[in-house]
Design a protein around this motif. Sequence first.
Motif, PDB file in Angstrom:
ATOM      1  N   ASN B 123     -98.392  14.671  43.519  1.00  0.00           N
ATOM      2  CA  ASN B 123     -98.147  16.099  43.614  1.00  0.00           C
ATOM      3  C   ASN B 123     -98.969  16.792  42.824  1.00  0.00           C
ATOM      4  OD1 ASN B 123     -96.667  18.095  44.185  1.00  0.00           O
ATOM      5  ND2 ASN B 123     -95.106  17.889  42.795  1.00  0.00           N
ATOM      6  N   GLN B 125    -103.182  19.169  43.305  1.00  0.00           N
ATOM      7  CA  GLN B 125    -104.226  19.523  44.303  1.00  0.00           C
ATOM      8  C   GLN B 125    -105.483  18.920  43.566  1.00  0.00           C
ATOM      9  OE1 GLN B 125    -104.026  21.154  46.568  1.00  0.00           O
ATOM     10  NE2 GLN B 125    -101.742  21.508  46.199  1.00  0.00           N
ATOM     11  N   PRO B 126    -106.244  18.257  44.646  1.00  0.00           N
ATOM     12  CA  PRO B 126    -106.456  18.689  45.793  1.00  0.00           C
ATOM     13  C   PRO B 126    -105.521  17.860  46.799  1.00  0.00           C
ATOM     14  CG  PRO B 126    -108.537  17.958  45.314  1.00  0.00           C
ATOM     15  CD  PRO B 126    -107.762  17.920  44.068  1.00  0.00           C
ATOM     16  N   ALA B 128    -102.299  16.799  47.108  1.00  0.00           N
ATOM     17  CA  ALA B 128    -101.109  17.124  47.481  1.00  0.00           C
ATOM     18  C   ALA B 128    -101.014  17.494  48.741  1.00  0.00           C
ATOM     19  CB  ALA B 128    -100.362  17.929  46.526  1.00  0.00           C
ATOM     20  N   SER B 130    -102.501  16.616  51.578  1.00  0.00           N
ATOM     21  CA  SER B 130    -103.654  16.920  52.145  1.00  0.00           C
ATOM     22  C   SER B 130    -103.862  16.044  53.226  1.00  0.00           C
ATOM     23  CB  SER B 130    -104.707  16.724  51.297  1.00  0.00           C
ATOM     24  OG  SER B 130    -104.960  15.314  50.877  1.00  0.00           O
TER      25      SER B 130
END
Lengths: 353, 269
Positions: B123, B125-126, B128, B130
Amino acid sequence: MAYLDLKNVSKLFGTVAAVKDFNLAVEKGEFVSLLGPSGCGKTTTLRMIAGFEMPDAGTITLAGDDITIVPPNKRGTGMVFQAYALFPNMTVRDNVAFGLEVTGHPKAEIDERVREMLAIVRLPDAGKRYPHQLSGGQQQRVALARALAIRPRVLLLDEPLSALDAVVRVALRGEIRKIQLDLGITTVYVTHDQEEALSISDHVVVMNQGLIEQLGTPEEIYRQPKTRFVAAFIGTANQLHGVVVDRAQVQFGTMMLRAPVPSNLSASHQVVVLVRPESVTIHSAAPSSNQQNVLEGTIQTITFLGPITRIAVDVSGTRVVADVTAANRAALSHNQPVWLAFDPEACQVMASQ
Amino acid sequence: MKKQNSIFSLVLIGIFVLYMIIPIIATYMFSIATKWDVSILPEGYTLDWYQTAFDHPYFSITLTNSFIVSFSAVLAGLFFIVPTTYWVHTRVPSAKPLLDLLMILPFGIPAVVLALALIRVYNFQPVARSPFLLISGCVIFSMPFMYRPVSNSLMAIDVHTLTESALNLGANTFQILVRVIAPNIMPGILSGALLVFATVFAEFTLANLITGASFKTFPLLLVEFTKRDGRVAAALSVISFTVAWIASLAILWVSGRGHKPTEEVVAAH
C-alpha cells in the motif's frame, strides 16, 4: 613434480571417507587406470580431478598449476562419461564444436578441429546426424571426439565402455589406447573391469575402500599382487592357507609346500600361498618330478570357458582351480582322483590378514 | 464383455465431449444470433455484436492490457521460475520438496485473499494498485503452471550429467542453461508458457480488485457486458477463446519447429 599430481587428497561424504589420503603422480602422456570395485573411490577421485567434487584435504596440480579449487569449466580437462552425455538437441558436429564455441574460438578453426576430431574417431561423415541416430559405440566415439576437441590437458574417462556390449567394448578400448598414444595425451581411466585396465594402461592403481591397494604396471599388478585384495580382485588366484616353516617352506595341512617366503614373515607365521590357475598343471597319475609342489585331490567341477577349461579340485577340503587347454581336458571326469603340480616360483606368500 | 466395455467408454467419452463443447457452440451461436429466446435455433444471424464489441472504445485498450499482463507473466515465468527450477534440481536437490510445497500454495489461496493481501501489504506508491502489482500477483498465481511441466521435463533428462559435460567443456552457467538445458526441456517450457498465458489472460479477480478501472483487462470488459448485453458478451467470449487458441497454436507451431529433427529421424528410419 609430476604432470598430474594428487597429494594427500581426501574426500568425505558425510562421515564416510570416499577417498583417504590419496597420492598419485601421473607423468605427461601416461595412461593410468583407477581400478576397483564399486564404492572404492575411483570415480570420486576422477571427479575431483575434473572439479566436480572438492577434496576435503590435499592438493591437485596439473602441469604445475594448483587446480584444487579451480572451477570445472576453467580446468581444461576433457571428460568422457559412462552414459555418453551427448547433448541430444545438437548434431554430432555441434556436440564436438560445443567446447570450442562456448570459449569463443573462430568458426573456421572450429570447423577444421571438428573435421579432424571426427576423423580421429573414424566417424568423418556423422557430423549432421543426431546422437540418437547413432549406436552406443558411435555415441561414445563422438563423446571422445568432443572431449578431445578442446585439446584438454588431461583426458578423463569414467567407465566409458560399461554401457556397451562385449564386442564393441573390446574394439573400442583398443581404439581409445591407440588414439591416446597417437595424441600423446595424459589419460586417467576409471574402470571396475580388471581385464580392461590391464590391457590398455601404462600403470594401474588398484583401489579399495578409498585407499590405494597397489600401484604398478599391469604385469606387476598381475604377477606380484602386494595384498590379498589385489590378488583376489585381479584375475583368479588359489589361496592356500598355511604356516611358515622356514625361508622356503610352508606347511599346508599335512603337506609341505615349497615357496619363496618373504623375509618379513618368520617361522610359524600364518600365511596365504597364492597360485594362479594357469600355473597349475593337472595329472591323472602322480607326477614323478620332485622339483614341483604336488597336491592330491578329486575333481569337483569342470567349467568350459572357451579357450580354456577350469577344473576345480577338492584338496582335503580346500578348493584349488587349474586351467587346462582343450587337449588336456579330454581325459578328465567328475570325481576323478588327480594330482595338481606347480612350481615353487609360481607361488607368492603373503601374511594372512 | 470387451465389446460392451468399448461401447460404454465411447458413450462416456461422447457425453464428456458434449458436456465440454455445447457451451462453446452455444456461446458462438449466441454471438451471431439476431434474436434467440423463444425458438430452438436463432431466428436470424448477424455480426452486429462483433461490430459493437470492436467499436467499444475500451476493446483495444483492454485487449492490449490483457496481452501485456499475460506476456509479462510468461516472461517472468521464463526468467525466474525456469532457472530456479533448474538450480534447485542441480544444486540444492534437498530444497525440492520445499519448492514442490511452495508451488501448491497458490492453489490453496483464493484469488480474493491474494488480491486483498497484496493491496494491503503493498500500500505505497508507486506500487500500490499499479499494473506492476497486478502482474506480480499473476506471476504468483500462475507459477505452478510453469513450475510443474518444467520440473517434470528436468526429471526426464539426465540434467546432472548434461550439466557436468557442458561444464567440463568450459561452458558457464548461462551458456549451459540456454544452449543445453532449455532446448532439451523445451516441451515443458512451452506447455508451461501456454498454461500461464491462458490462465492469466482469463484472470478476473486479481485484475478487478488490484487495478480495477485504472487498468482494465479484457475479462473485466467481458463481465461488464454480461450485465448490459449478453450477445456482445458472447462475442467477446468468442474473441477471448480465439486469442487463447491462436496463442496455443503459435506455441505448438514454435515447438513443432524446434522438433523438426525428430521428424527427419522418423523419415530416416
